[in-house]
Design a protein around this motif. Sequence first.
Motif, mmCIF file in Angstrom:
data_model
loop_
_atom_site.group_PDB
_atom_site.id
_atom_site.type_symbol
_atom_site.label_atom_id
_atom_site.label_comp_id
_atom_site.label_asym_id
_atom_site.label_seq_id
_atom_site.Cartn_x
_atom_site.Cartn_y
_atom_site.Cartn_z
ATOM 1 N N ILE A 205 0.853 -1.191 0.000
ATOM 2 C CA ILE A 205 0.000 0.000 0.000
ATOM 3 C C ILE A 205 0.887 1.238 0.000
ATOM 4 N N VAL A 206 0.428 2.273 -0.689
ATOM 5 C CA VAL A 206 1.147 3.538 -0.754
ATOM 6 C C VAL A 206 0.310 4.607 -0.061
ATOM 7 N N VAL A 207 0.925 5.277 0.898
ATOM 8 C CA VAL A 207 0.232 6.309 1.671
ATOM 9 C C VAL A 207 1.089 7.576 1.661
ATOM 10 N N GLY A 208 0.495 8.690 1.296
ATOM 11 C CA GLY A 208 1.240 9.939 1.245
ATOM 12 C C GLY A 208 0.788 10.946 2.275
ATOM 13 N N ARG A 209 -0.141 11.809 1.887
ATOM 14 C CA ARG A 209 -0.547 12.934 2.722
ATOM 15 C C ARG A 209 -1.039 12.566 4.120
ATOM 16 N N PRO A 210 -1.760 11.448 4.316
ATOM 17 C CA PRO A 210 -2.161 11.107 5.685
ATOM 18 C C PRO A 210 -0.975 10.905 6.628
ATOM 19 N N ILE A 211 0.205 10.652 6.074
ATOM 20 C CA ILE A 211 1.419 10.556 6.896
ATOM 21 C C ILE A 211 2.227 11.848 6.812
ATOM 22 N N THR A 212 2.569 12.264 5.602
ATOM 23 C CA THR A 212 3.504 13.392 5.439
ATOM 24 C C THR A 212 2.925 14.719 5.903
ATOM 25 N N GLN A 213 1.600 14.864 5.853
ATOM 26 C CA GLN A 213 0.989 16.120 6.281
ATOM 27 C C GLN A 213 0.331 16.024 7.656
ATOM 28 N N ALA A 214 0.577 14.921 8.345
ATOM 29 C CA ALA A 214 0.016 14.761 9.696
ATOM 30 C C ALA A 214 0.750 15.648 10.687
ATOM 31 N N THR A 215 0.083 16.008 11.758
ATOM 32 C CA THR A 215 0.725 16.790 12.822
ATOM 33 C C THR A 215 1.901 16.024 13.402
ATOM 34 N N ASP A 216 1.730 14.722 13.572
ATOM 35 C CA ASP A 216 2.805 13.842 14.038
ATOM 36 C C ASP A 216 2.960 12.718 13.008
ATOM 37 N N PRO A 217 3.834 12.899 12.004
ATOM 38 C CA PRO A 217 3.962 11.907 10.935
ATOM 39 C C PRO A 217 4.350 10.515 11.425
ATOM 40 N N VAL A 218 5.208 10.430 12.426
ATOM 41 C CA VAL A 218 5.649 9.121 12.916
ATOM 42 C C VAL A 218 4.475 8.385 13.556
ATOM 43 N N ALA A 219 3.703 9.078 14.369
ATOM 44 C CA ALA A 219 2.530 8.464 14.998
ATOM 45 C C ALA A 219 1.511 8.039 13.942
ATOM 46 N N ALA A 220 1.319 8.870 12.912
ATOM 47 C CA ALA A 220 0.386 8.530 11.844
ATOM 48 C C ALA A 220 0.860 7.281 11.102
ATOM 49 N N TYR A 221 2.167 7.198 10.852
ATOM 50 C CA TYR A 221 2.732 6.015 10.194
ATOM 51 C C TYR A 221 2.517 4.775 11.037
ATOM 52 N N ARG A 222 2.750 4.890 12.342
ATOM 53 C CA ARG A 222 2.580 3.743 13.241
ATOM 54 C C ARG A 222 1.137 3.227 13.224
ATOM 55 N N GLU A 223 0.180 4.144 13.222
ATOM 56 C CA GLU A 223 -1.220 3.730 13.221
ATOM 57 C C GLU A 223 -1.589 3.029 11.917
ATOM 58 N N ILE A 224 -1.105 3.567 10.806
ATOM 59 C CA ILE A 224 -1.390 2.947 9.514
ATOM 60 C C ILE A 224 -0.694 1.593 9.420
ATOM 61 N N TYR A 225 0.530 1.499 9.946
ATOM 62 C CA TYR A 225 1.253 0.223 9.977
ATOM 63 C C TYR A 225 0.441 -0.826 10.737
ATOM 64 N N LYS A 226 -0.078 -0.439 11.884
ATOM 65 C CA LYS A 226 -0.856 -1.394 12.694
ATOM 66 C C LYS A 226 -2.141 -1.813 11.978
ATOM 67 N N GLU A 227 -2.810 -0.862 11.369
ATOM 68 C CA GLU A 227 -4.054 -1.188 10.670
ATOM 69 C C GLU A 227 -3.774 -2.087 9.460
ATOM 70 N N TRP A 228 -2.696 -1.804 8.736
ATOM 71 C CA TRP A 228 -2.328 -2.571 7.543
ATOM 72 C C TRP A 228 -1.926 -4.005 7.908
ATOM 73 N N ASN A 229 -1.326 -4.177 9.085
ATOM 74 C CA ASN A 229 -0.885 -5.498 9.501
ATOM 75 C C ASN A 229 -1.835 -6.160 10.498
ATOM 76 N N GLN A 230 -2.984 -5.506 10.724
ATOM 77 C CA GLN A 230 -4.020 -6.081 11.596
ATOM 78 C C GLN A 230 -3.480 -6.385 12.989
ATOM 79 N N LEU A 231 -2.716 -5.422 13.528
ATOM 80 C CA LEU A 231 -2.113 -5.593 14.863
ATOM 81 C C LEU A 231 -3.016 -4.998 15.949
#
Length: 231
Positions: A205-231
């Motif tokens: 999956i490719v994700v851009g603005r929901p991560i790069t334009q987030a207030t906290d990009p690292v936290a946004a990435y972590r949440e998407i990582y967890k959702e993508w991997n069903q953690l």
Amino acid sequence: MREERPVIALDFPNFEQVKDFLALFPSDERLYVKVGMELYYAVGPEMLAYIKRLGHSIFLDLKLHDIPNTVESAMRVLADFGVDMTNVHAAGGVEMMKAAKRGLGDSAKLIAVTQLTSTSEEQMRDYQNIQSSLKESVLHYAQKTYEAGLDGVVCSAQEAAAIKQVTSDDFICLTPGIRPQGAAAGDQKRVVSPADAYRIGSDYIVVGRPITQATDPVAAYREIYKEWNQL
């Protein structure tokens, strides 16, 4: 075949913003990033070398589409950059895709764009004069890409399961247009959430603005990582 890391689209206009963004992550974390036309044309191979020195994987998203000889020659150049994946437009035809594969060799995975996720069925019929359904067009391009010997396609997650049925389970379905629940779709027409992409059968999956334009990009990435991997 499935890539656990969401691919982060580095849709920035210059080198400094990329450096600042990547510096937000722990130095030992290995990301998978997408370098598209805007960034590549602004900075060029220097950007790719920098990202590789940091240990990250790269999807070079240039969507080559030209006569077979030109694409083959261009791919020979890209083969020296050390990227992990790159792409062409399936609309260029089987011979062009085979030429691209010859030029790139085994240095990286090669995939093809079917229909852009910003394209609606109405636009496809109007602009491209393709009068079949959007899904039929995507499946046709995927079959031709498979015939050409490429590794997979760029497609909407909505089409991933059907593509695998007409190609193979190992055929990569890389899906942009990923938006977490509640995020704006922007200019994307065919969007799904990371969880939906997982259930449907996307491989990347490719994700851009929901991560790069987030207030906290690292936290946004972590949440998407967890959702993508069903953690």
